[in-house]
Design a protein around this motif. Structure first.
Motif, short mmCIF file in Angstrom:
data_model
loop_
_atom_site.label_atom_id
_atom_site.label_comp_id
_atom_site.label_asym_id
_atom_site.label_seq_id
_atom_site.Cartn_x
_atom_site.Cartn_y
_atom_site.Cartn_z
N ALA A 56 0.82 -1.21 0.00
CA ALA A 56 0.00 0.00 0.00
C ALA A 56 0.86 1.26 0.00
CB ALA A 56 -0.93 -0.01 1.22
N LEU A 57 1.94 1.26 0.77
CA LEU A 57 2.78 2.44 0.87
C LEU A 57 3.58 2.69 -0.40
CD1 LEU A 57 4.11 2.04 4.53
CD2 LEU A 57 2.43 3.69 3.71
N TRP A 102 -3.68 -0.50 -5.26
CA TRP A 102 -4.18 0.82 -4.86
C TRP A 102 -5.39 0.70 -3.94
CZ3 TRP A 102 -2.96 5.84 -4.79
CH2 TRP A 102 -1.85 6.26 -5.51
N SER A 104 -5.82 -1.45 -1.69
CA SER A 104 -5.38 -1.77 -0.33
C SER A 104 -5.18 -0.52 0.51
CB SER A 104 -4.09 -2.59 -0.38
OG SER A 104 -3.03 -1.82 -0.92
N ARG A 105 -4.79 0.58 -0.12
CA ARG A 105 -4.59 1.83 0.62
C ARG A 105 -5.89 2.31 1.25
NH1 ARG A 105 0.13 4.65 -1.09
NH2 ARG A 105 -0.87 6.67 -0.74
N LEU A 109 -6.87 1.94 5.26
CA LEU A 109 -7.05 3.23 5.94
C LEU A 109 -8.43 3.32 6.57
CD1 LEU A 109 -6.03 6.07 6.59
CD2 LEU A 109 -6.95 6.82 4.38
#
Length: 310
Positions: A56-57, A102, A104-105, A109
């Protein structure tokens, strides 16, 4: 010969209060990690979460920031997996692997924020209801009971329907409907803590309500809160995926639930395009399972009497 314990005792005698507190916190963290790593399932879950967090990062570096753009998609609509597109493409020709990373971000969150909000509300309600008792506690617990008997998902859908479609709405809808379980657990722990003799001594010495709750009750319920948070994150991720699948998520962002909704609208089920459905579903299941394994391990470390299997 000076033992390690002797060195710690000597350092404790010479250190100031703040340094002593920091030293004890470090020792607590070290003890926690030594016990946590003995739980194989918890380590597997932690490794899985670390991999998802890393993906994710690094998503902007590995897939760029325009992976979700509909115009100028790199592939043809509904292409099957290939060397160029390992997970195939969606109905717009976008790379599903990039969309999955993308997504997963957003899913992680929203899960973290919704779980934090839920646990914060539950902790506040549980501590105050357990401390003040009387009519105040009765009203709070009746409200808690009402939320408990009402289906959480139905309440979340109702909130998400009447409010604007955004990530903030999803976080709020999940957070304000899933706190009652935490409130019940924290209240029970608060009642147990407040029955101990040192609480009576603190009250006799003039300790007020805020002092009792913040200095004595809260530190004793924090292990329970921490374990409950890790368990709530998986539920929040599943709830976010459900809301997005029902079309109640933020349409401007990519999430795992949103990918499942796109697959349903594109007819992936009837046409047999499994690569459109399976990866987001597996990602949701794996992350939810990983958080559950971590939560059970944390719960076992902080409360060994539970006897959670390793």
């Amino acid at each position: 010969m000076t033992t390690e314990t002797g060195k710690d005792d000597a350092g404790a005698r010479t250190a100031g209060p703040r340094a002593l507190a920091r030293q004890r916190r470090r020792q607590s963290v070290v003890r926690f990690w030594k016990q946590y790593r003995t739980h194989r399932a918890g380590l597997v879950g932690l490794i899985a979460l670390a991999l998802f967090a890393l993906l994710a990062l690094t998503a902007p570096l590995t897939f760029g920031s325009d992976v979700a753009g509909v115009t100028g998609a790199p592939g043809q609509p509904m292409e099957s997996p290939s060397a160029e597109f390992p997970l195939g493409t969606d109905r717009f020709g976008r790379d599903l692997l990039g969309l999955l990373v993308w997504g997963s971000r957003v899913s992680l969150l929203v899960g973290l924020l919704a779980a934090a909000l839920s646990v914060a509300i539950g902790t506040l309600v549980g501590i105050t209801a357990g401390h003040f008792k009387g009519a105040y506690a009765t009203v709070l617990m009746r409200i808690t009971d009402w939320f408990l008997v009402m289906p959480t998902l139905v309440l979340a859908i109702a909130l998400a329907t009447v409010m604007s479609r955004s990530l903030g709405t999803v976080v709020l809808a999940i957070g304000v409907t899933s706190w009652p379980t935490t409130a019940r657990l924290v209240r029970a722990q608060t009642l147990a803590v407040e029955s101990r003799p040192y609480i009576e001594r603190a009250k006799a010495l003039g300790g007020g309500h805020w002092h009792i709750m913040s200095r004595h009750v809260l530190p004793n319920v924090m292990p329970l809160v921490l374990a409950q948070t890790t368990l709530m994150i998986s539920s929040s991720i599943l709830a976010e995926a459900t809301l997005a699948f029902l079309g109640l998520g933020d349409p401007t962002v990519v999430s795992w639930g949103g990918l499942l909704q796109d697959a349903r609208e594109a007819g992936a089920v009837s046409s047999g395009n499994w690569w459109y459905l399976v990866p987001p579903g597996i990602a949701i299941a794996v992350v939810a399972l990983a958080f559950t394994l971590c939560g059970r391990a944390v719960e076992s470390v902080l409360n060994p009497r539970l006897g959670v299997g390793r």
